[in-house]
Design an enzyme around this catalytic site. Structure first.
Site, PDB file in Angstrom:
ATOM      1  CG  ASN A   1     -91.719 -49.628  -2.636  1.00  0.00           C
ATOM      2  OD1 ASN A   1     -92.591 -50.503  -2.651  1.00  0.00           O
ATOM      3  ND2 ASN A   1     -91.063 -49.271  -3.715  1.00  0.00           N
TER       4      ASN A   1
ATOM      5  NE  ARG B   1     -96.477 -50.042 -12.280  1.00  0.00           N
ATOM      6  CZ  ARG B   1     -95.941 -49.852 -11.080  1.00  0.00           C
ATOM      7  NH1 ARG B   1     -96.206 -48.734 -10.404  1.00  0.00           N
ATOM      8  NH2 ARG B   1     -95.146 -50.760 -10.549  1.00  0.00           N
TER       9      ARG B   1
ATOM     10  CD  GLN C   1     -92.647 -44.760 -14.803  1.00  0.00           C
ATOM     11  OE1 GLN C   1     -93.507 -44.164 -14.173  1.00  0.00           O
ATOM     12  NE2 GLN C   1     -91.947 -45.736 -14.260  1.00  0.00           N
TER      13      GLN C   1
ATOM     14  CG  HIS D   1     -92.272 -44.332 -10.595  1.00  0.00           C
ATOM     15  ND1 HIS D   1     -92.637 -45.455 -11.293  1.00  0.00           N
ATOM     16  CD2 HIS D   1     -92.824 -44.499  -9.364  1.00  0.00           C
ATOM     17  CE1 HIS D   1     -93.355 -46.264 -10.534  1.00  0.00           C
ATOM     18  NE2 HIS D   1     -93.477 -45.691  -9.350  1.00  0.00           N
TER      19      HIS D   1
END
Length: 386
Positions: free
Chosen positions: A147, A285, A314, A333
């Site tokens: 990705n 991050r 998260q 995210h």
């Protein structure tokens, strides 16, 4: 037979999709640089389906259960009474995504007496304590490059949305207005700006390549300098450190892994050296940026905008200051979890499992930790304390 514990995000609020916006997605067989896309023996899903949520189960359930393995899929991952915590002690394999990470701390790894393999369905394995993984002889793997381009596209989108003041302008339309002056009072052209990336690996370099046609001036810093022909082809200026680079930039994008050298990098001190009105984008991050320093810089005007889709923890709590700070373009995210990307990282996860369960070597580029040491991509991107 193995017990596979898989942590995925919740299904959509309206239920698991029965139809999709498109009937197909492009087939990607090879990434920039020559690495091939995942090549599992088979898949039990249709590319373009929602695979990263609980009901999607990364397309693994039929295959694993048909071969006698146990698959436990949950979104409940935090706290002593979570499903993840209860199921972990006898799990052989743990799978999670960076978007909804199962934080494998040293304490959790110590109690996982059967654990042998940790898989990141996607890229970025810092939610696993790599020191503990090394100490316990685990294999840690991720679906490298699956990705990366998805994230790079998201970065370019966020840069343009901040610089052109897109989100507030769209809000005026939703609210029934036609307030052109309000829309353009914070809108600029990207053309001619100086744009720099902290790290120029797979994602950072892809961002640079996509920005070059915008006629911007490109900068980068990375502990691994790019080949001369790449620098020349993109007209890149290399800087020895982020501290050296950011004073020259109008836009800074962070595309580095989280490790001791990058944690807290963008603090009050570093941000104060940036041009007033710089845009900062962080899809890497969250802990690379100091949470409160970013908030302060936006409120003072030192930063003109901040966008990203990485938070800590998260999911982010409702009172996280990044939800309410001014001039931000934050998303959950999602940058690396498009339906296109899900097809690749689900296939890559199956490829890793096929190899591991059959006793075959996992692809070198997928390895982060192997046989008690950093390996493959992990040796290039991370560092551990011994």
């Amino acid at each position: 037979m193995a017990k596979v514990l898989c942590v995925l995000y919740d299904d959509p609020v309206d239920g698991y999709p029965t139809t999709y916006a498109r009937d197909d997605i492009p087939v990607i067989t090879r990434y920039p640089g020559g690495q091939t896309a995942p090549t599992p023996e088979a898949v039990d899903f249709t590319p373009g389906q929602l695979l990263g949520s609980v009901s999607g189960a990364l397309g693994l359930r039929d295959w694993l259960e048909a071969n006698g393995h146990t698959l436990v899929v949950t979104s409940d991952k935090d706290g002593e009474n979570s499903v993840f915590e209860r199921e972990l002690p006898d799990a052989d394999i743990v799978i999670s995504q960076p978007f909804w990470p199962a934080y494998l701390t040293a304490e959790r790894i110590a109690k996982a007496r059967n654990l042998k393999l940790v898989v990141t369905a996607g890229i970025g394995s810092d939610h696993t304590d790599l020191d503990a993984a090394v100490a316990h002889g685990l294999t840690v793997a991720e679906v490298t490059f699956s990705n990366s381009i998805s994230v790079a596209e998201h970065v370019v989108m966020m840069i343009l949305s901040l610089v052109r003041n897109y989100l507030p302008s769209h809000q005026w339309v939703l609210d029934g207005g036609w307030n052109i002056a309000d829309c353009v009072a914070r809108s600029y052209d990207l053309e001619g700006m100086h744009v720099g990336t902290v790290a120029a690996g797979r994602i950072g370099l892809a961002v640079l390549r996509r920005l070059a046609p915008f006629d911007v001036v490109l900068h980068y810093t990375d502990r691994h300098r790019l080949p001369e022909e790449v620098e020349r082809g993109l007209n890149l200026t290399w800087h020895a450190s982020a501290q050296d680079m950011v004073p020259h930039c109008d836009v800074v994008t962070v595309n580095a892994p989280l490790h001791p050298e990058t944690e807290g990098l963008f603090d009050d001190k570093l941000i104060s050296t940036m041009k007033r009105g710089t845009y900062l984008i962080n899809t890497a991050r969250a802990k690379i940026a100091d949470r409160d320093a970013v908030d302060r810089a936006l409120r003072s005007g030192q930063l003109a905008g901040y966008a990203g889709d990485v938070w800590f923890p998260q999911p982010a709590p409702a009172d996280h200051p990044w939800r309410t700070m001014p001039h931000h373009g934050m998303t959950p995210h999602i940058s690396g979890s498009s339906l296109s990307a899900q097809a690749r990282y689900a296939a890559g996860t199956r490829e890793i499992l096929e190899c591991f369960l059959a006793g075959r070597p996992v692809r070198e580029e997928y390895l982060i930790v192997d046989k008690g040491a950093l390996a493959g991509t992990g040796a290039h991107s991370y560092s551990v304390n011994k």
